[in-house]
Design an enzyme around this catalytic site. Structure first.
Site, PDB file in Angstrom:
ATOM      1  N   GLY A  92       0.804  -1.213   0.000  1.00 10.05           N
ATOM      2  CA  GLY A  92       0.000   0.000   0.000  1.00 10.05           C
ATOM      3  C   GLY A  92       0.837   1.262   0.000  1.00 10.05           C
ATOM      4  O   GLY A  92       0.307   2.365  -0.223  1.00 10.05           O
ATOM      5  N   ARG A  93       2.104   1.102   0.299  1.00 10.43           N
ATOM      6  CA  ARG A  93       2.955   2.294   0.319  1.00 10.43           C
ATOM      7  C   ARG A  93       4.410   1.974  -0.009  1.00 10.43           C
ATOM      8  O   ARG A  93       5.291   2.803   0.191  1.00 10.43           O
ATOM      9  CB  ARG A  93       2.891   2.935   1.688  1.00 10.43           C
ATOM     10  CG  ARG A  93       3.243   1.984   2.813  1.00 10.43           C
ATOM     11  CD  ARG A  93       3.493   2.749   4.054  1.00 10.43           C
ATOM     12  NE  ARG A  93       3.541   1.882   5.220  1.00 10.43           N
ATOM     13  CZ  ARG A  93       3.780   2.316   6.432  1.00 10.43           C
ATOM     14  NH1 ARG A  93       4.014   3.595   6.609  1.00 10.43           N
ATOM     15  NH2 ARG A  93       3.818   1.492   7.443  1.00 10.43           N
ATOM     16  N   LYS A 113      10.059   2.076   0.506  1.00  9.94           N
ATOM     17  CA  LYS A 113       8.890   2.156   1.400  1.00  9.94           C
ATOM     18  C   LYS A 113       8.528   3.612   1.644  1.00  9.94           C
ATOM     19  O   LYS A 113       9.403   4.418   1.958  1.00  9.94           O
ATOM     20  CB  LYS A 113       9.223   1.468   2.722  1.00  9.94           C
ATOM     21  CG  LYS A 113       8.048   1.270   3.648  1.00  9.94           C
ATOM     22  CD  LYS A 113       8.404   0.226   4.702  1.00  9.94           C
ATOM     23  CE  LYS A 113       7.310   0.049   5.726  1.00  9.94           C
ATOM     24  NZ  LYS A 113       7.660  -1.017   6.670  1.00  9.94           N
ATOM     25  N   ASP A 125      -2.350   6.918   2.968  1.00 14.74           N
ATOM     26  CA  ASP A 125      -1.776   7.962   2.110  1.00 14.74           C
ATOM     27  C   ASP A 125      -0.552   7.488   1.333  1.00 14.74           C
ATOM     28  O   ASP A 125       0.046   8.255   0.576  1.00 14.74           O
ATOM     29  CB  ASP A 125      -1.424   9.199   2.949  1.00 14.74           C
ATOM     30  CG  ASP A 125      -0.431   8.883   4.054  1.00 14.74           C
ATOM     31  OD1 ASP A 125       0.088   7.748   4.096  1.00 14.74           O
ATOM     32  OD2 ASP A 125      -0.166   9.779   4.879  1.00 14.74           O
ATOM     33  N   ARG A 176      14.670  -0.599   1.287  1.00 19.43           N
ATOM     34  CA  ARG A 176      14.867  -1.904   1.923  1.00 19.43           C
ATOM     35  C   ARG A 176      15.433  -2.900   0.914  1.00 19.43           C
ATOM     36  O   ARG A 176      15.016  -2.907  -0.250  1.00 19.43           O
ATOM     37  CB  ARG A 176      13.506  -2.365   2.443  1.00 19.43           C
ATOM     38  CG  ARG A 176      13.508  -3.721   3.075  1.00 19.43           C
ATOM     39  CD  ARG A 176      12.284  -3.886   3.928  1.00 19.43           C
ATOM     40  NE  ARG A 176      11.084  -4.142   3.144  1.00 19.43           N
ATOM     41  CZ  ARG A 176       9.855  -4.119   3.656  1.00 19.43           C
ATOM     42  NH1 ARG A 176       9.654  -3.824   4.924  1.00 19.43           N
ATOM     43  NH2 ARG A 176       8.826  -4.373   2.893  1.00 19.43           N
ATOM     44  N   ARG A 183       5.982 -13.020   0.955  1.00 18.82           N
ATOM     45  CA  ARG A 183       5.532 -13.244   2.334  1.00 18.82           C
ATOM     46  C   ARG A 183       4.643 -14.478   2.390  1.00 18.82           C
ATOM     47  O   ARG A 183       4.148 -14.917   1.339  1.00 18.82           O
ATOM     48  CB  ARG A 183       4.698 -12.026   2.787  1.00 18.82           C
ATOM     49  CG  ARG A 183       5.390 -10.701   2.566  1.00 18.82           C
ATOM     50  CD  ARG A 183       4.367  -9.588   2.263  1.00 18.82           C
ATOM     51  NE  ARG A 183       5.038  -8.359   1.842  1.00 18.82           N
ATOM     52  CZ  ARG A 183       5.200  -7.289   2.611  1.00 18.82           C
ATOM     53  NH1 ARG A 183       4.704  -7.272   3.811  1.00 18.82           N
ATOM     54  NH2 ARG A 183       5.844  -6.235   2.167  1.00 18.82           N
ATOM     55  N   ASP A 252       1.254 -11.447   6.859  1.00 18.55           N
ATOM     56  CA  ASP A 252       1.760 -10.627   5.757  1.00 18.55           C
ATOM     57  C   ASP A 252       3.106 -10.002   6.136  1.00 18.55           C
ATOM     58  O   ASP A 252       3.762  -9.407   5.289  1.00 18.55           O
ATOM     59  CB  ASP A 252       0.759  -9.515   5.385  1.00 18.55           C
ATOM     60  CG  ASP A 252       0.359  -8.676   6.576  1.00 18.55           C
ATOM     61  OD1 ASP A 252      -0.160  -9.241   7.546  1.00 18.55           O
ATOM     62  OD2 ASP A 252       0.585  -7.457   6.557  1.00 18.55           O
ATOM     63  N   ASN A 253       3.504 -10.150   7.382  1.00 21.42           N
ATOM     64  CA  ASN A 253       4.808  -9.632   7.800  1.00 21.42           C
ATOM     65  C   ASN A 253       5.801 -10.748   8.051  1.00 21.42           C
ATOM     66  O   ASN A 253       6.822 -10.548   8.707  1.00 21.42           O
ATOM     67  CB  ASN A 253       4.657  -8.792   9.083  1.00 21.42           C
ATOM     68  CG  ASN A 253       3.882  -7.507   8.829  1.00 21.42           C
ATOM     69  OD1 ASN A 253       3.807  -7.038   7.697  1.00 21.42           O
ATOM     70  ND2 ASN A 253       3.303  -6.937   9.866  1.00 21.42           N
ATOM     71  N   ASP A 262       9.378  -6.346   7.976  1.00 17.71           N
ATOM     72  CA  ASP A 262       8.358  -5.326   8.245  1.00 17.71           C
ATOM     73  C   ASP A 262       8.367  -4.872   9.710  1.00 17.71           C
ATOM     74  O   ASP A 262       7.700  -5.449  10.558  1.00 17.71           O
ATOM     75  CB  ASP A 262       6.952  -5.830   7.874  1.00 17.71           C
ATOM     76  CG  ASP A 262       6.484  -5.159   6.588  1.00 17.71           C
ATOM     77  OD1 ASP A 262       7.333  -4.551   5.903  1.00 17.71           O
ATOM     78  OD2 ASP A 262       5.290  -5.232   6.274  1.00 17.71           O
TER      79      ASP A 262
HETATM   80  P1  AMP Z   1       2.005  -2.757   7.998  1.00 16.38           P
HETATM   81  O1  AMP Z   1       1.246  -2.582   9.272  1.00 16.38           O
HETATM   82  O2  AMP Z   1       3.004  -1.677   7.731  1.00 16.38           O
HETATM   83  O3  AMP Z   1       2.610  -4.120   7.870  1.00 16.38           O
HETATM   84  O4  AMP Z   1       0.944  -2.604   6.844  1.00 16.38           O
HETATM   85  C1  AMP Z   1      -0.224  -3.399   6.704  1.00 16.38           C
HETATM   86  C2  AMP Z   1      -0.890  -3.054   5.384  1.00 16.38           C
HETATM   87  O5  AMP Z   1      -1.309  -1.676   5.390  1.00 16.38           O
HETATM   88  C3  AMP Z   1      -0.001  -3.207   4.165  1.00 16.38           C
HETATM   89  O6  AMP Z   1      -0.815  -3.598   3.104  1.00 16.38           O
HETATM   90  C4  AMP Z   1       0.524  -1.810   3.981  1.00 16.38           C
HETATM   91  O7  AMP Z   1       0.935  -1.570   2.659  1.00 16.38           O
HETATM   92  C5  AMP Z   1      -0.685  -0.965   4.336  1.00 16.38           C
HETATM   93  N1  AMP Z   1      -0.310   0.376   4.819  1.00 16.38           N
HETATM   94  C6  AMP Z   1       0.272   0.696   5.997  1.00 16.38           C
HETATM   95  N2  AMP Z   1       0.441   2.025   6.099  1.00 16.38           N
HETATM   96  C7  AMP Z   1      -0.036   2.574   4.952  1.00 16.38           C
HETATM   97  C8  AMP Z   1      -0.151   3.898   4.447  1.00 16.38           C
HETATM   98  N3  AMP Z   1       0.256   4.955   5.138  1.00 16.38           N
HETATM   99  N4  AMP Z   1      -0.691   4.067   3.220  1.00 16.38           N
HETATM  100  C9  AMP Z   1      -1.127   3.009   2.511  1.00 16.38           C
HETATM  101  N5  AMP Z   1      -1.064   1.757   2.929  1.00 16.38           N
HETATM  102  C10 AMP Z   1      -0.518   1.516   4.134  1.00 16.38           C
HETATM  103 MG    MG Z   2       3.417  -5.212   6.601  1.00 17.50          MG
END
Ligand code: AMP
Ligand code: MG
Length: 487
Positions: A92-93, A113, A125, A176, A183, A252-253, A262
């Site tokens: 997502g980012r 990232k 965002d 990274r 994953r 997913d991590n 992650d």
């Molecule tokens: P994370 O908690 O970083 O492992 O993220 C879990 C999911 O949320 C993943 O699909 C990330 O890409 C998405 N995600 C986390 N933060 C953001 C952000 N600020 N904008 C878009 N997607 C996000």
């Molecule tokens: Mg993640």
């Protein structure tokens, strides 16, 4: 040594096509500048460390420029978050910019990232804040220096771009590196969306790229799964041995390579606390320090479920059964070394549990204890350490058992013992408060502390003159920092 424009790309994952990832260009951040770079990570790409200081470096890793051969892609995956299945996650980012191979023939994913929104951003965002980017950078390089498998971090690029979390912050990007970004959740995605053909394509790709030796086995998928179980058992043993709390062990991590992956609200233990929860939104303590062990198995079971089209349930069950004994063996082996033992005795596990219980009851600093245990002869070390325990009598009993246990190994040369123990007991670890001080300075535009801390943590086992303050107990305020899970 290479210049930045001399990297060689071979984008194998991108070639799998649009069912696996989506082409997305990075969205640049304003006024990109270098916060910190890791010369050791740059060496993985054969990059001359001096190029980190050039403007083009910040432009490339701040999303302003791109190599002609790069093919930025957002990967699709799903996963179990806090025990519940989330059918649609994905990058997502973050973007997989491409795969670079170095002179040694190794492939490294370049993953940027905080690179902006993608089709998988949901409500987000697409950004990452400076604070979490610095934390990921420091942790990646610190874990690596502790010999704990992990993704690596090349650099952090800061910016003027505002982002809103609990308050207004600045966006940053972290580059990274990993041999693969696949994953557990990648396999889950194609399993739960019932796309057997694509799941097979993914499986064949992962086997060929990352587990080629398994292809020679009669059951390649089973051999691969066994190795994933083995690697994760060893990884989690290392986390437990060094007091690392990941914080968000969602599937997913979890990396198919068994590397730390992650970084969110992670922490290294200060005082030993088996029940420590580093993620303050983890109300149930699902990912508490001691729960990481059974959660490792739970996550592997989730992967096993996704692999049922390839492997019989019976074989999967049997292989999952390897996890706990393997974890135990690795953990005990590491802890024996941390205690300075060169032999194995049946009661070592009991002796260790006894110690951890005493440490838990008295809130003893976990890392310092082991370092100091090797500083001097067992007798002297135990005498010096007893004052840290509230239950002095209890510790004295343990101390006697410990001294007797060491004595049974025969005559010891204290200089050698010290050297051996110091090689596995770090003097410097990434304490939350050290990261926080570096972040506070960086947020006001001073990057010197992040760089200094990174340098200290790159050599955690060596005494570094002038750096004593980095090896001290945390101040009281530093033990109770609430690390926001927003990042
Ligand atoms: P994370 O908690 O970083 O492992 O993220 C879990 C999911 O949320 C993943 O699909 C990330 O890409 C998405 N995600 C986390 N933060 C953001 C952000 N600020 N904008 C878009 N997607 C996000
Ligand atoms: Mg993640």
């Amino acid at each position: 040594m290479k210049a930045l424009d001399e990297l060689t790309f071979d984008n194998r994952f991108a070639r799998l096509g649009d069912a696996f990832s989506t082409h997305v260009l990075p969205e640049p951040i304003a006024a990109p500048r270098l916060v910190v770079a890791s010369p050791a990570a740059m060496a993985l790409l054969d990059l001359d460390p001096a190029v980190a200081e050039t403007p083009v470096f910040a432009e490339l890793f701040g999303g302003h420029k791109l190599w002609a051969e790069a093919e930025p892609r957002a990967m699709v995956y799903s996963g179990h978050q806090f025990g519940s299945y989330n059918p649609q996650l994905g990058d997502g980012r973050g973007l997989l910019l491409g795969e670079v191979y170095n002179d040694a023939g190794e492939h490294w994913d370049l993953h940027l990232k905080g690179a902006g929104q993608t089709p998988y951003s949901r409500m987000g965002d697409g950004r990452a804040v400076l604070r979490s980017s610095i934390r990921e950078f420091l942790a990646s390089e610190a874990l690596h220096a502790l010999n704990i498998p992990t993704t690596r971090a090349l650099c952090v690029i800061g910016s003027d771009t505002p982002v809103w979390r609990e308050k207004q912050e600045r966006a940053a990007m972290v580059l990274r590196l990993a041999p693969s970004h696949v994953r557990f959740g990648h396999f889950e995605f194609f399993y739960y969306t019932k796309r057997p053909e694509q799941q097979k394509e993914l499986g064949q790709h992962v086997l060929a790229m990352h587990f080629p030796h398994c292809l020679e086995q009669t059951e390649p998928y089973l051999a691969m799964f066994r190795e994933i179980v083995e690697r994760n058992a060893e990884l989690i043993a290392k986390w437990q041995a060094y007091g690392f709390c990941h914080g968000v062990m969602n599937t997913d991590n979890m990396s198919i390579l068994g590397i730390t992956f992650d970084f969110g609200p992670f922490a290294f233990l200060d005082d030993f606390d088996a029940h420590f929860i580093c993620n303050h939104s983890d109300d149930q303590g699902r990912y508490s320090f001691s729960n990481q062990v059974p959660i490792g198995q739970w996550n592997l079971s989730a992967l096993a479920q996704a692999l049922t089209p390839f492997i019989s349930v019976e074989a999967l069950r049997e292989t999952l059964g390897l996890y706990l004994p393997l974890f135990q063996a690795h953990y005990l082996d590491l802890m024996r070394r941390r205690l300075g033992f060169t032999t194995a005795e049946d009661d070592d596990q009991k002796l260790l549990e006894h110690l951890l219980q005493l440490m838990q009851n008295s809130g003893v600093d976990y890392s310092l204890f082991f370092r100091r245990l090797g500083d001097e002869s067992p007798e002297l070390a135990v005498t010096r350490l007893r004052d840290d325990f509230v239950d002095i009598k209890g510790f004295d009993e343990w101390g006697e058992l410990y001294i007797a246990r060491v004595a049974r190994e025969g005559v010891i040369d204290q200089a050698q013992r010290r050297k051996r123990m110091h090689a596995v007991n770090p003097r410097y670890i990434l304490r939350n408060y050290l990261a926080q001080k570096a972040i506070d300075a960086a947020e006001s535009g001073d990057y010197s502390e992040v760089r200094r801390l990174h340098a200290v943590l790159s050599n955690p086992f060596e005494e570094q003159p002038g750096m004593e303050s980095y090896a001290e107990r945390p101040p009281e305020w530093g033990k109770h920092l609430e690390i926001s899970c927003s990042s």
